[in-house]
Scaffold this active site. Structure first.
Site, PDB file in Angstrom:
ATOM      1  N   HIS A 110      29.775 -61.843 -15.095  1.00 17.54           N
ATOM      2  CA  HIS A 110      29.169 -63.023 -14.447  1.00 17.54           C
ATOM      3  C   HIS A 110      28.690 -64.065 -15.455  1.00 17.54           C
ATOM      4  CE1 HIS A 110      28.248 -60.648 -10.473  1.00 17.54           C
ATOM      5  NE2 HIS A 110      29.524 -60.927 -10.636  1.00 17.54           N
ATOM      6  N   CYS A 118      32.269 -75.641 -21.366  1.00 16.92           N
ATOM      7  CA  CYS A 118      32.648 -77.052 -21.306  1.00 16.92           C
ATOM      8  C   CYS A 118      33.667 -77.245 -20.191  1.00 16.92           C
ATOM      9  CB  CYS A 118      33.237 -77.500 -22.642  1.00 16.92           C
ATOM     10  SG  CYS A 118      33.758 -79.224 -22.588  1.00 16.92           S
TER      11      CYS A 118
HETATM   12  N1  APR Z   1      15.493 -48.954 -11.979  1.00 15.31           N
HETATM   13  C1  APR Z   1      16.582 -48.750 -11.218  1.00 15.31           C
HETATM   14  N2  APR Z   1      16.981 -49.603 -10.259  1.00 15.31           N
HETATM   15  C2  APR Z   1      16.225 -50.686 -10.027  1.00 15.31           C
HETATM   16  C3  APR Z   1      15.035 -50.954 -10.766  1.00 15.31           C
HETATM   17  C4  APR Z   1      14.687 -50.029 -11.786  1.00 15.31           C
HETATM   18  N3  APR Z   1      13.581 -50.191 -12.544  1.00 15.31           N
HETATM   19  N4  APR Z   1      14.490 -52.106 -10.300  1.00 15.31           N
HETATM   20  C5  APR Z   1      15.295 -52.533  -9.313  1.00 15.31           C
HETATM   21  N5  APR Z   1      16.345 -51.686  -9.136  1.00 15.31           N
HETATM   22  C6  APR Z   1      17.466 -51.810  -8.192  1.00 15.31           C
HETATM   23  C7  APR Z   1      17.101 -52.366  -6.840  1.00 15.31           C
HETATM   24  O1  APR Z   1      16.730 -51.309  -5.956  1.00 15.31           O
HETATM   25  C8  APR Z   1      18.397 -53.053  -6.415  1.00 15.31           C
HETATM   26  O2  APR Z   1      19.258 -52.178  -5.721  1.00 15.31           O
HETATM   27  O3  APR Z   1      18.351 -52.762  -8.770  1.00 15.31           O
HETATM   28  C9  APR Z   1      19.049 -53.426  -7.736  1.00 15.31           C
HETATM   29  C10 APR Z   1      19.040 -54.914  -8.032  1.00 15.31           C
HETATM   30  O4  APR Z   1      19.809 -55.563  -7.061  1.00 15.31           O
HETATM   31  P1  APR Z   1      20.042 -57.132  -7.054  1.00 15.31           P
HETATM   32  O5  APR Z   1      18.760 -57.852  -7.232  1.00 15.31           O
HETATM   33  O6  APR Z   1      20.865 -57.453  -5.863  1.00 15.31           O
HETATM   34  O7  APR Z   1      20.893 -57.388  -8.413  1.00 15.31           O
HETATM   35  P2  APR Z   1      22.446 -57.169  -8.678  1.00 15.31           P
HETATM   36  O8  APR Z   1      22.992 -56.042  -7.883  1.00 15.31           O
HETATM   37  O9  APR Z   1      22.615 -57.119 -10.149  1.00 15.31           O
HETATM   38  O10 APR Z   1      23.062 -58.526  -8.146  1.00 15.31           O
HETATM   39  C11 APR Z   1      24.445 -58.734  -8.300  1.00 15.31           C
HETATM   40  O11 APR Z   1      24.279 -60.932  -7.412  1.00 15.31           O
HETATM   41  O12 APR Z   1      23.026 -62.818  -7.197  1.00 15.31           O
HETATM   42  C12 APR Z   1      24.106 -62.285  -7.822  1.00 15.31           C
HETATM   43  O13 APR Z   1      25.170 -62.940  -9.790  1.00 15.31           O
HETATM   44  C13 APR Z   1      24.007 -62.297  -9.334  1.00 15.31           C
HETATM   45  O14 APR Z   1      24.780 -60.619 -10.899  1.00 15.31           O
HETATM   46  C14 APR Z   1      24.034 -60.845  -9.703  1.00 15.31           C
HETATM   47  C15 APR Z   1      24.740 -60.187  -8.510  1.00 15.31           C
END
Ligand code: APR
Length: 245
Positions: A110, A118
């Protein structure tokens, strides 16, 4: 259980949460405080580039004060010490905490906060300060820079390489991702078609949890180092119990 050789690891915002980087989909998450359409789409950037540059400038500043945690460092140790194949981290994260934690093979699907794209010449350049519409591309000199982030509606980077890593894997780990955003959320289906084991690490079951062979719930800063210690000691994942929830 089959021999583990190449290990493929998908990480999401949850692995950096204990380093003080906010996740996206929690109550105090980034997307609760901002409209995705405003700060994470090409259309939002066309409407208000200043707002978008400033949003990523704030994230870059926050990252400057953050340090890799024990989960990042454990994955780096696994890469250094795993004797039977490659260890590749495919991250959805735009921070550089895997690299600073010591991982060498990291794919940023990502994009990255510390890179700038650019629109004129397509160059990706290292960038470690605030960005604005007035900055010029270090390669072509034009004022067409935008954050090097894959926004909603855009194609993630390195899709072919990622598929090749998944195709040659024999263990898949998914750490700290909600499983809400494709194509990353679909990697587990590819892994299951290839019939090798998978482990989900999260605070709670993700949207894809039922597709994983094993699940480990708790903070990644605790569960990941513990798992890496045992995997390196035993050379297999037989110590895990199937935990279909
Ligand atoms: N340890 C383990 N898991 C955790 C912790 C922790 N300390 N803290 C949070 N989590 C988990 C949450 O329960 C959740 O399932 O991490 C996950 C984070 O989820 P999101 O916030 O949705 O992030 P992500 O899955 O990386 O999002 C994917 O979405 O918005 C776009 O481009 C953005 O790369 C991102 C993509």
């Amino acid at each position: 259980m089959t021999d583990i050789r190449n290990i493929v690891i998908l990480t999401g915002a949850g692995i950096s949460q204990e380093s003080g980087i906010p996740t996206f989909r929690s109550e105090d998450g980034l997307w609760e405080q901002h409209r995705v359409e405003d700060v994470a789409t090409p259309e939002g950037y066309i409407r208000n580039p200043v707002l978008v540059h400033n949003f990523y400038n704030r994230l870059r500043k926050n990252l400057a004060g953050a340090e890799p945690n024990s989960a990042h460092r454990a994955l780096a140790r696994l890469e250094r010490e795993w004797p039977r194949g490659s260890v590749t981290v495919i991250t959805q994260n735009i921070d550089d905490l895997h690299e600073r934690g010591g991982s060498q093979k990291v794919i940023h699907m990502h994009g990255e906060l510390k890179s700038i794209l650019c629109k004129a010449c397509g160059a990706h350049s290292v960038w470690d300060r605030d960005s604005s519409e007035d900055d010029v591309c270090p390669v072509c000199g034009r004022k067409e820079l935008r954050p090097d982030i894959v926004w909603f509606g855009e194609m993630p980077y390195f899709s072919e390489e990622i598929f090749e890593y998944l195709a040659s894997g024999s263990l898949f780990l998914s750490i700290g991702t909600s499983g809400a955003v494709y194509p990353a959320a679909g990697f587990i289906s590819t892994v299951n078609r290839l019939h090798y084991p998978s482990v989900e690490f999260n605070l709670r079951p993700s949207l894809q949890h039922s597709s994983f062979t094993f699940s480990v719930y708790g903070k990644a800063g605790i569960t990941v180092p513990d798992f890496v210690d045992k995997l390196l000691e035993k050379g297999s994942i037989d110590f895990l119990k199937k935990t279909k929830v």
